[in-house]
Design a protein around this motif. Sequence first.
Motif, PDB file in Angstrom:
ATOM      1  N   ASP A 171       0.831  -1.196   0.000  1.00  0.00           N
ATOM      2  CA  ASP A 171       0.000   0.000   0.000  1.00  0.00           C
ATOM      3  C   ASP A 171       0.868   1.249   0.000  1.00  0.00           C
ATOM      4  OD1 ASP A 171      -2.288  -1.496  -0.005  1.00  0.00           O
ATOM      5  OD2 ASP A 171      -2.531  -1.470   2.177  1.00  0.00           O
ATOM      6  N   VAL A 172       0.222   2.389  -0.193  1.00  0.00           N
ATOM      7  CA  VAL A 172       0.924   3.671  -0.189  1.00  0.00           C
ATOM      8  C   VAL A 172       1.472   3.942   1.211  1.00  0.00           C
ATOM      9  CG1 VAL A 172       0.694   6.152  -0.559  1.00  0.00           C
ATOM     10  CG2 VAL A 172      -0.531   4.551  -2.031  1.00  0.00           C
ATOM     11  N   LYS A 173       2.755   4.261   1.284  1.00  0.00           N
ATOM     12  CA  LYS A 173       3.380   4.565   2.568  1.00  0.00           C
ATOM     13  C   LYS A 173       2.949   5.948   3.029  1.00  0.00           C
ATOM     14  CE  LYS A 173       5.752   0.767   2.743  1.00  0.00           C
ATOM     15  NZ  LYS A 173       5.270   0.195   1.484  1.00  0.00           N
ATOM     16  N   ARG A 174       2.458   6.025   4.263  1.00  0.00           N
ATOM     17  CA  ARG A 174       1.996   7.286   4.820  1.00  0.00           C
ATOM     18  C   ARG A 174       2.853   7.662   6.022  1.00  0.00           C
ATOM     19  NH1 ARG A 174      -2.912   8.223   2.436  1.00  0.00           N
ATOM     20  NH2 ARG A 174      -3.987   6.421   1.572  1.00  0.00           N
ATOM     21  N   LYS A 175       2.644   8.882   6.498  1.00  0.00           N
ATOM     22  CA  LYS A 175       3.437   9.361   7.611  1.00  0.00           C
ATOM     23  C   LYS A 175       3.181   8.569   8.888  1.00  0.00           C
ATOM     24  CE  LYS A 175       3.710  14.091   5.850  1.00  0.00           C
ATOM     25  NZ  LYS A 175       3.367  15.518   6.091  1.00  0.00           N
ATOM     26  N   ASP A 176       1.971   7.997   9.026  1.00  0.00           N
ATOM     27  CA  ASP A 176       1.654   7.211  10.209  1.00  0.00           C
ATOM     28  C   ASP A 176       1.804   5.718   9.943  1.00  0.00           C
ATOM     29  OD1 ASP A 176      -0.442   6.940   8.481  1.00  0.00           O
ATOM     30  OD2 ASP A 176      -1.989   7.027  10.019  1.00  0.00           O
ATOM     31  N   PHE A 177       2.764   5.356   9.092  1.00  0.00           N
ATOM     32  CA  PHE A 177       2.962   3.945   8.738  1.00  0.00           C
ATOM     33  C   PHE A 177       3.302   3.121   9.983  1.00  0.00           C
ATOM     34  CE2 PHE A 177       5.736   0.450   7.292  1.00  0.00           C
ATOM     35  CZ  PHE A 177       4.869  -0.198   6.425  1.00  0.00           C
ATOM     36  N   LYS A 178       4.192   3.646  10.841  1.00  0.00           N
ATOM     37  CA  LYS A 178       4.559   2.914  12.053  1.00  0.00           C
ATOM     38  C   LYS A 178       3.367   2.794  12.998  1.00  0.00           C
ATOM     39  CE  LYS A 178       9.401   4.383  11.861  1.00  0.00           C
ATOM     40  NZ  LYS A 178      10.497   5.109  12.566  1.00  0.00           N
ATOM     41  N   GLU A 179       2.588   3.860  13.102  1.00  0.00           N
ATOM     42  CA  GLU A 179       1.402   3.794  13.963  1.00  0.00           C
ATOM     43  C   GLU A 179       0.395   2.779  13.433  1.00  0.00           C
ATOM     44  OE1 GLU A 179       2.844   6.500  12.953  1.00  0.00           O
ATOM     45  OE2 GLU A 179       3.460   7.580  14.764  1.00  0.00           O
ATOM     46  N   GLN A 180       0.291   2.671  12.105  1.00  0.00           N
ATOM     47  CA  GLN A 180      -0.601   1.669  11.519  1.00  0.00           C
ATOM     48  C   GLN A 180      -0.156   0.261  11.884  1.00  0.00           C
ATOM     49  OE1 GLN A 180      -3.378   1.808   9.963  1.00  0.00           O
ATOM     50  NE2 GLN A 180      -3.635   3.881   9.188  1.00  0.00           N
ATOM     51  N   ILE A 181       1.158   0.020  11.840  1.00  0.00           N
ATOM     52  CA  ILE A 181       1.668  -1.309  12.198  1.00  0.00           C
ATOM     53  C   ILE A 181       1.352  -1.618  13.660  1.00  0.00           C
ATOM     54  CG2 ILE A 181       3.757  -2.682  12.477  1.00  0.00           C
ATOM     55  CD1 ILE A 181       4.943  -1.253  10.085  1.00  0.00           C
ATOM     56  N   VAL A 182       1.585  -0.637  14.540  1.00  0.00           N
ATOM     57  CA  VAL A 182       1.277  -0.846  15.963  1.00  0.00           C
ATOM     58  C   VAL A 182      -0.220  -1.091  16.162  1.00  0.00           C
ATOM     59  CG1 VAL A 182       1.296   0.246  18.236  1.00  0.00           C
ATOM     60  CG2 VAL A 182       3.254   0.526  16.716  1.00  0.00           C
ATOM     61  N   HIS A 183      -1.051  -0.325  15.448  1.00  0.00           N
ATOM     62  CA  HIS A 183      -2.502  -0.486  15.572  1.00  0.00           C
ATOM     63  C   HIS A 183      -2.937  -1.874  15.108  1.00  0.00           C
ATOM     64  CE1 HIS A 183      -6.634  -0.264  13.927  1.00  0.00           C
ATOM     65  NE2 HIS A 183      -6.872   0.416  15.029  1.00  0.00           N
ATOM     66  N   HIS A 184      -2.457  -2.317  13.953  1.00  0.00           N
ATOM     67  CA  HIS A 184      -2.855  -3.629  13.436  1.00  0.00           C
ATOM     68  C   HIS A 184      -2.372  -4.743  14.361  1.00  0.00           C
ATOM     69  CE1 HIS A 184      -4.338  -1.471  10.182  1.00  0.00           C
ATOM     70  NE2 HIS A 184      -3.381  -1.625   9.292  1.00  0.00           N
ATOM     71  N   ALA A 185      -1.129  -4.627  14.860  1.00  0.00           N
ATOM     72  CA  ALA A 185      -0.601  -5.661  15.758  1.00  0.00           C
ATOM     73  C   ALA A 185      -1.394  -5.709  17.058  1.00  0.00           C
ATOM     74  CB  ALA A 185       0.875  -5.392  16.040  1.00  0.00           C
ATOM     75  N   LEU A 280      -5.715  -2.349  25.327  1.00  0.00           N
ATOM     76  CA  LEU A 280      -6.748  -1.324  25.179  1.00  0.00           C
ATOM     77  C   LEU A 280      -6.184   0.082  25.379  1.00  0.00           C
ATOM     78  CD1 LEU A 280      -9.715  -3.040  27.065  1.00  0.00           C
ATOM     79  CD2 LEU A 280      -9.449  -2.769  24.595  1.00  0.00           C
ATOM     80  N   ILE A 281      -5.260   0.238  26.311  1.00  0.00           N
ATOM     81  CA  ILE A 281      -4.639   1.545  26.515  1.00  0.00           C
ATOM     82  C   ILE A 281      -3.775   1.919  25.316  1.00  0.00           C
ATOM     83  CG2 ILE A 281      -2.958   2.788  27.927  1.00  0.00           C
ATOM     84  CD1 ILE A 281      -4.045   1.284  30.350  1.00  0.00           C
ATOM     85  N   THR A 282      -3.108   0.923  24.713  1.00  0.00           N
ATOM     86  CA  THR A 282      -2.336   1.185  23.493  1.00  0.00           C
ATOM     87  C   THR A 282      -3.240   1.708  22.381  1.00  0.00           C
ATOM     88  OG1 THR A 282      -0.757  -0.565  24.072  1.00  0.00           O
ATOM     89  CG2 THR A 282      -0.796   0.169  21.773  1.00  0.00           C
ATOM     90  N   LEU A 283      -4.401   1.083  22.220  1.00  0.00           N
ATOM     91  CA  LEU A 283      -5.354   1.574  21.227  1.00  0.00           C
ATOM     92  C   LEU A 283      -5.813   2.990  21.548  1.00  0.00           C
ATOM     93  CD1 LEU A 283      -7.665  -1.507  20.472  1.00  0.00           C
ATOM     94  CD2 LEU A 283      -5.838  -0.568  19.068  1.00  0.00           C
ATOM     95  N   GLN A 284      -6.026   3.278  22.826  1.00  0.00           N
ATOM     96  CA  GLN A 284      -6.486   4.616  23.197  1.00  0.00           C
ATOM     97  C   GLN A 284      -5.423   5.671  22.903  1.00  0.00           C
ATOM     98  OE1 GLN A 284      -9.406   5.505  23.861  1.00  0.00           O
ATOM     99  NE2 GLN A 284      -9.018   7.633  24.415  1.00  0.00           N
ATOM    100  N   LEU A 285      -4.164   5.348  23.101  1.00  0.00           N
ATOM    101  CA  LEU A 285      -3.089   6.287  22.754  1.00  0.00           C
ATOM    102  C   LEU A 285      -3.069   6.560  21.252  1.00  0.00           C
ATOM    103  CD1 LEU A 285      -0.196   4.969  25.034  1.00  0.00           C
ATOM    104  CD2 LEU A 285      -1.642   6.969  25.401  1.00  0.00           C
ATOM    105  N   LEU A 286      -3.308   5.528  20.451  1.00  0.00           N
ATOM    106  CA  LEU A 286      -3.397   5.734  19.005  1.00  0.00           C
ATOM    107  C   LEU A 286      -4.622   6.574  18.650  1.00  0.00           C
ATOM    108  CD1 LEU A 286      -2.399   2.170  17.773  1.00  0.00           C
ATOM    109  CD2 LEU A 286      -1.013   4.238  17.649  1.00  0.00           C
ATOM    110  N   HIS A 287      -5.715   6.382  19.378  1.00  0.00           N
ATOM    111  CA  HIS A 287      -6.902   7.220  19.153  1.00  0.00           C
ATOM    112  C   HIS A 287      -6.581   8.695  19.396  1.00  0.00           C
ATOM    113  CE1 HIS A 287      -9.611   3.528  20.236  1.00  0.00           C
ATOM    114  NE2 HIS A 287      -9.029   3.413  19.055  1.00  0.00           N
ATOM    115  N   ILE A 288      -5.841   8.958  20.451  1.00  0.00           N
ATOM    116  CA  ILE A 288      -5.477  10.352  20.749  1.00  0.00           C
ATOM    117  C   ILE A 288      -4.584  10.926  19.657  1.00  0.00           C
ATOM    118  CG2 ILE A 288      -4.254  11.822  22.399  1.00  0.00           C
ATOM    119  CD1 ILE A 288      -5.141   9.883  24.601  1.00  0.00           C
TER     120      ILE A 288
END
Length: 369
Positions: A171-185, A280-288
């Motif tokens: 997929d197209v690499k975006r600025k939040d690529f690392k955050e996407q990996i953390v979110h998916h994991a 769940l807290i990890t997801l909430q940090l990504l939400h913020i």
Amino acid sequence: MLCCRPGSLPGSQAVRSQRSSQEAGKQTTRMAHSLNEWLWQHKFWLPPGITWEDMKESEDIHYPKPRDLLLSIPFALILVVIRCVFERAIALPISAKLGVKDKLRPKAQPISILETFYTVNCKNPKEKPWLWDHRECWTGYPQQPLQPSLFWYYMLELSFYCSLVFTLPFDVKRKDFKEQIVHHAATIFLISFSYCANYIRIGTLVMVIHDASDCFLEPTKIFNYMKWKKTCDSLFMIFSAVFLISRLVIFPYTVLYNTYYYSMEIFQPFFGYYFVNALLITLQLLHIFWSCLIIHMVYKFMLQGTMEKDMRSETEESDVDEERENMMEKEKNGIAHFSNVTNRNYIQRNGSEPLNNRAHLTNGHVKER
């Protein structure tokens, strides 16, 4: 002195090597068995006082099984194939025929069967009371039978996120690529662990809250690529409101507070309690993190009156094409402006017709029009 027959020594070596390989295989099996017993200790997965013996199934009652998660792998591959087929065989031809700028807005026709089902079943849900009374998430835990609808909901969500991981490198690499990996994991770990530990009800709440805003995100992207600016801006404002309310208000109150406090009324903390809350807290940090980006985009929208490009994106093909068109338009405007200025200056100096009003003859002379 005893003598050995020819060939007896190599045979004994073969027997010894065979025995050693068998012993190594047995030792590996014992290690795997010990590791499996350590991993599936009930103190890691179940509240104190509950063992796996209490989770025995019957003909009418079924509980989640870890091996069920293996179904997500073929389902994820099927979703990848469906996505590729849809994009190439359906989406691309349709977008080419529509020119991506087609103003046709089809109106959804009412379907009496779906409306009847919604009126009868959805306004008064009885099968899943924990969606409304969140304390019901822990009633009878962990002896909560697995419903078929929740099983397929889990399989679909897990397969979807696995398919996103499979296609992430392409997929197209975006600025939040690392955050996407953390979110998916974090999402895959959360879905898998909640299924194995029978956190099905709280996991359902998490997935429903996330899906509430995601259903507005994809249409916003589509209309943005089609350059339907007004529709894109309207959907983006709706998406922003739903995202901020669901991720910053409903999620902490409904899920985090529920898992942190309400669960303590039923059982004492154990490993699964801390692990689920950490995810769940990890997801909430990504939400913020994403909420800050969205708020900044909304602020820009309120100042400029139009939606700017996705702040997460690096330069994409659509952005390059749009920038190229803008540059060409600016160059044309600049040439026209320069031509007008030149003609006015020529008239002021010579008092004659501008150069573009003269006709050039074949011999190179200029004929006044």
